[in-house]
Structures are given as structure tokens and as C-alpha cells.
Design an enzyme around this catalytic site. Structure first.
Site, PDB file in Angstrom:
ATOM      1  N   ASP A 151       0.776  -1.229   0.000  1.00  0.00           N
ATOM      2  CA  ASP A 151       0.000   0.000   0.000  1.00  0.00           C
ATOM      3  C   ASP A 151       0.816   1.292   0.000  1.00  0.00           C
ATOM      4  OD1 ASP A 151      -1.522  -2.185   0.530  1.00  0.00           O
ATOM      5  OD2 ASP A 151      -2.467  -1.422   2.344  1.00  0.00           O
ATOM      6  N   GLU A 379       2.740  -9.814  11.398  1.00  0.00           N
ATOM      7  CA  GLU A 379       2.443  -9.374  10.035  1.00  0.00           C
ATOM      8  C   GLU A 379       3.743  -9.004   9.299  1.00  0.00           C
ATOM      9  OE1 GLU A 379      -0.170  -6.023  10.055  1.00  0.00           O
ATOM     10  OE2 GLU A 379      -0.675  -6.196   7.930  1.00  0.00           O
TER      11      GLU A 379
HETATM   12  C1  9WN Z   1      -5.761  -2.756   2.350  1.00  0.00           C
HETATM   13  C2  9WN Z   1      -4.731  -7.927   4.354  1.00  0.00           C
HETATM   14  C3  9WN Z   1      -4.134  -6.791   3.562  1.00  0.00           C
HETATM   15  C4  9WN Z   1      -2.976  -7.264   2.640  1.00  0.00           C
HETATM   16  C5  9WN Z   1      -2.222  -6.086   2.032  1.00  0.00           C
HETATM   17  C6  9WN Z   1      -1.788  -5.160   3.144  1.00  0.00           C
HETATM   18  C7  9WN Z   1      -3.005  -4.697   3.959  1.00  0.00           C
HETATM   19  C8  9WN Z   1      -5.119  -3.439   3.569  1.00  0.00           C
HETATM   20  C9  9WN Z   1      -5.062  -2.488   4.743  1.00  0.00           C
HETATM   21  O1  9WN Z   1      -3.680  -5.802   4.482  1.00  0.00           O
HETATM   22  O2  9WN Z   1      -3.812  -3.877   3.141  1.00  0.00           O
HETATM   23  O3  9WN Z   1      -5.985  -3.705   1.350  1.00  0.00           O
HETATM   24  O4  9WN Z   1      -6.146  -2.216   5.285  1.00  0.00           O
HETATM   25  O5  9WN Z   1      -3.992  -2.026   5.136  1.00  0.00           O
HETATM   26  O6  9WN Z   1      -1.082  -4.074   2.650  1.00  0.00           O
HETATM   27  O7  9WN Z   1      -1.119  -6.550   1.314  1.00  0.00           O
HETATM   28  O8  9WN Z   1      -3.491  -8.057   1.611  1.00  0.00           O
HETATM   29  O9  9WN Z   1      -3.730  -8.625   5.019  1.00  0.00           O
END
Ligand code: 9WN
Length: 407
Positions: A151, A379
Site C-alpha cells: 500500500d 504481520e
Molecule cells: C488494504 C490484508 C491486507 C494485505 C495487504 C496489506 C493490507 C489493507 C489495509 O492488508 O492492506 O488492502 O487495510 O492495510 O497491505 O497486502 O493483503 O492482510
């Protein structure tokens, strides 16, 4: 992982990510395969059940009772629905599903289920190479940083400057459970949400967005995952007697692989590209290491990227860094701007192994396992200290550990 796994899909981490995410689910199926093969196939079936009519598999699929704990809520996107009527986001996510389907099949072969699933996987690839590839060059246009899965990666800083924030007041729940310093900033969130609003104003017409979104980039990591998934879909389709899908997927793999070959820079590395500014984004991140997933990366480029991941600017004793330590945007604790993520290390390790470097693959997997042992199923981790960051009990970290230790 069991704690996050419902009966049909796995939440990335209950408190902060209470829904289904595309690449999270695909990766989780590999861990599930070591525990319960039927449940692993159900994970992928639930994912493709969210597909849109145009073939897109969204990046996020909401729980039927979404609650208020995750921002953005379904209304930010429309709401819009997938084939199974669940609410989804209006964007897509990193395409590791084809690759994970093949890996799952190798671990827990189920011809009938694979024959049902694979056409939807290939339809998604077709979508990425038509609606999202207006020039037909083989590199999908990403219209939101979330589509890269990374992100707040530093390469998106410049393209994000063009995005107009549409709302200034919103309540972020993510920073109630995770330190704000380990998450994207409010500046970035305003633009993530601005892009969601912009897509909604354009009715989430994906071909229009690929031409007119104010954020449009090519990500070598995304393209390489696609190239690998297409090649894997071709191999699996051939094995289970879906011959037309096999030749179509082989063509897709060739097209995407050739596009990445053209992306190789003078120093041998692939970098992201700003489609609006028509410039390369001069940042060395794990996107360049993920390019190794492409089956047809030229050997000199493969050598350079492998070196960078194993011994160069992206290396850490915990795995592959999300951002090179000497980049100006580097921050050891902030999300995709420095920490090490298990999924990236796993994907790069696999890419290196597939190219015949078993020693390099083992080196990365050993680093990943040693880190998980000390930090737990976090994470992400700090690249120099190995300290755990972000969510606790993170599903794909556990899934990867299960998968690589039960071979
Ligand atoms: C937005 C779920 C997801 C991962 C992504 C990570 C994070 C979301 C957030 O979490 O993104 O999609 O709310 O931060 O960046 O890679 O799939 O784990």
C-alpha cells in the site's frame, strides 16, 4: 491460523482485517493444505465466488455483516457485489492465485475441483490483460496502491501526489490495534479513500479507470506474479485436460514475461512505472525482487535481482526487505517502507528456487523460519532487529511456515 479461519475463508487477522483478502486467501490455502485439503480448496472456491462479471477477482470481499471495524466500509465502493452477492471492493489485488492453485494441486490433487476453479482464474488473467491493459503491452495498469498489495510502498509517493483527497473526516480503526507509526499515514489514507471515491464516480468501469484514473502505474511485482500465475495455470490446465485454457494461459505468460523483459533497466533491475507521468519510478523496493517470479526474465537480470535479494540492498537476516535500506523513504517500522514480510520472502525464495538456485531458496526460507521462531506469527518485522510489527497471529505468516515446514 485456525483462530482466523472460518469454514470457507481465512481472515488475515481478526482484529484489524475482518474480511477476505485476495492474495491472503490464496497464500493461506497452502497452509491449509497441510491440515485439511478439502478446506484448502474451499478457500480458493470462496475467493473465485466473489468474481465480477468482467472476470475481475476483487482485492477485498466483505463479511456479510461487515460491522464498523474496517475502513473503508462497502459503501465507499458502491456498494458493489461479486457473483455470490457478497460486497466487494472495486479494485483487484496481486495475482498469486494461479500460482497457489498449482501448488495446492501438487500438494492435494483434486482434478474435479481444479477443473471447476481454473476457468475463473484464467478469466481474471484475461481481464487484467484486456480491460486493465489498454495498450495491450502485457503489463496491467494498477489504479490504486492497494492493488499492488504494498500500500504505502515508496514508489507510489509521486503518483499519489496527483490524487485529490475527497474527505478529510474519517475514523481509522487500524491504528486502534496497531501502532500508527507502523501503518500508512493519514496523508496516504486520504488519497486511498479519494481514489475509492473517484472509482465510484466512474461506476467502477475498469476499462475507463485503466485510461483515466488519476493513479495509474505498472508494478513489476504485480506483473511478475501474473506471469508466474499464467505459466502455472498453463501447466495445470494441460495436466487436467483443459487444453484451450492451457494454450491461452501460455500466451498470457509469454506476453507478460516479454513486457517485464522490456522493463529491465540499465542496472539490470525492473522498477515501477508511472503511466501518467510516463516515467520510471526510481525506487529500489521488493517489487524489483518479485520480478524474479517471471519465468522469462533474462539471465543477467535474474542474476542482478537475485544478488540484491540475497546479499545486496534488499537483504536482511530476516528475509527480503520491502524497501532498500539506503532509499530516502526507508523506515524500518513503517509497513511497506522497510519491514520484512513473510509472503515477499516466500515468493522471492520460490522464484529463486524455480530458477534452479536451491541454495539461495533455502537461505531465504531459513531466514523466514528463524524470524518466525523469534518474532512469532507477526504481520511484518523490523529488518535489522527482527522485532515483530503490525498485527499478531497473522494468517499468511502461519500458512507459509506450515507449508514450508511440511514439504
Ligand atoms: C488494504 C490484508 C491486507 C494485505 C495487504 C496489506 C493490507 C489493507 C489495509 O492488508 O492492506 O488492502 O487495510 O492495510 O497491505 O497486502 O493483503 O492482510
Amino acid at each position: 491460523m485456525r483462530h482466523n479461519a472460518g469454514s470457507t475463508y481465512t481472515r488475515p487477522a481478526r482484529a484489524i482485517y475482518p474480511h477476505q483478502w485476495n492474495w491472503d486467501s490464496a497464500i493461506c490455502s497452502l497452509g491449509l493444505a497441510t491440515l485439511d485439503a478439502g478446506r484448502a480448496w474451499a478457500e480458493l472456491e470462496t475467493l473465485v465466488a466473489s468474481r465480477h462479471e468482467n472476470g475481475m477477482i476483487p482485492h477485498l470481499i466483505y463479511h456479510p455483516k461487515p460491522g464498523r471495524s474496517y475502513l473503508p466500509r462497502p459503501e465507499w465502493w458502491g456498494p458493489i457485489h461479486g457473483f455470490d452477492r457478497r460486497c466487494t471492493s472495486g479494485i483487484t489485488g496481486p495475482p498469486v492465485l494461479g500460482m497457489c492453485t498449482k501448488l495446492l494441486y501438487e500438494r492435494a490433487p483434486d482434478r474435479e475441483r481444479a477443473r471447476e476453479l481454473l476457468p475463473h482464474v484464467v478469466a481474471w488473467h484475461r481481464f487484467l490483460l484486456t480491460d486493465r491493459d489498454p495498450k495491450g503491452g502485457g503489463e496491467p495498469v494498477l489504479i490504486h496502491p492497494w492493488e499492488s498489495g504494498r500500500d504505502n510502498a515508496a514508489e507510489w509517493d509521486k503518483p499519489l501526489e496527483r490524487v485529490r483527497p475527497t474527505r478529510t473526516r474519517f475514523s481509522r480503526r487500524d491504528i486502534r490495534t496497531v501502532e500508527g507509526a507502523e501503518r500508512p499515514t493519514n496523508y496516504q489514507y486520504r488519497r486511498y479513500l479519494g481514489l475509492a471515491d473517484e472509482g465510484r464516480a466512474l461506476g467502477y468501469d475498469q476499462a475507463v479507470l485503466a485510461r483515466h484514473s488519476t493513479f495509474r502505474v505498472h508494478d513489476p511485482g504485480f506483473t511478475a506474479m501474473l506471469a508466474r500465475s499464467c505459466a502455472d495455470a498453463a501447466a495445470l490446465a494441460g495436466e487436467i485436460g483443459l487444453n484451450e485454457l492451457a494454450s491461452e494461459s501460455a500466451e498470457h505468460a509469454e506476453l507478460t514475461g516479454a513486457a517485464l523483459q522490456r522493463r529491465v533497466g540499465e542496472d539490470g533491475l525492473c522498477r515501477a512505472y508511472d503511466c501518467l507521468g510516463e516515467t520510471e519510478l526510481d525506487v529500489l523496493s521488493c517489487g524489483s525482487a518479485l520480478a524474479l517470479l517471471s519465468p522469462s526474465l533474462p539471465s543477467e537480470a535474474r542474476k542482478v535481482a537475485t544478488h540484491v535479494a540475497l546479499e545486496g540492498a534488499l537483504t536482511s537476516y530476516c528475509g527480503v526487505r520491502s524497501l532498500a535500506h539506503d532509499e530516502p523513504g526507508f523506515h524500518p517500522r513503517r509497513y511497506w517502507r522497510g519491514p520484512v514480510w513473510a509472503n515477499i520472502t516466500f515468493l522471492v525464495a520460490r522464484a529463486i528456487g524455480l530458477a534452479g538456485d536451491a541454495k539461495g531458496e533455502t537461505t531465504l526460507i531459513d531466514r523466514l523460519l528463524a524470524t518466525a521462531k523469534t518474532a512469532g506469527m507477526r504481520e511484518y518485522v523490523e529488518p535489522d532487529s527482527g522485532a515483530g510489527l503490525g498485527a499478531h497471529d497473522f494468517s499468511w505468516t502461519a500458512a507459509i511456515v506450515l507449508y514450508v515446514t511440511s514439504r
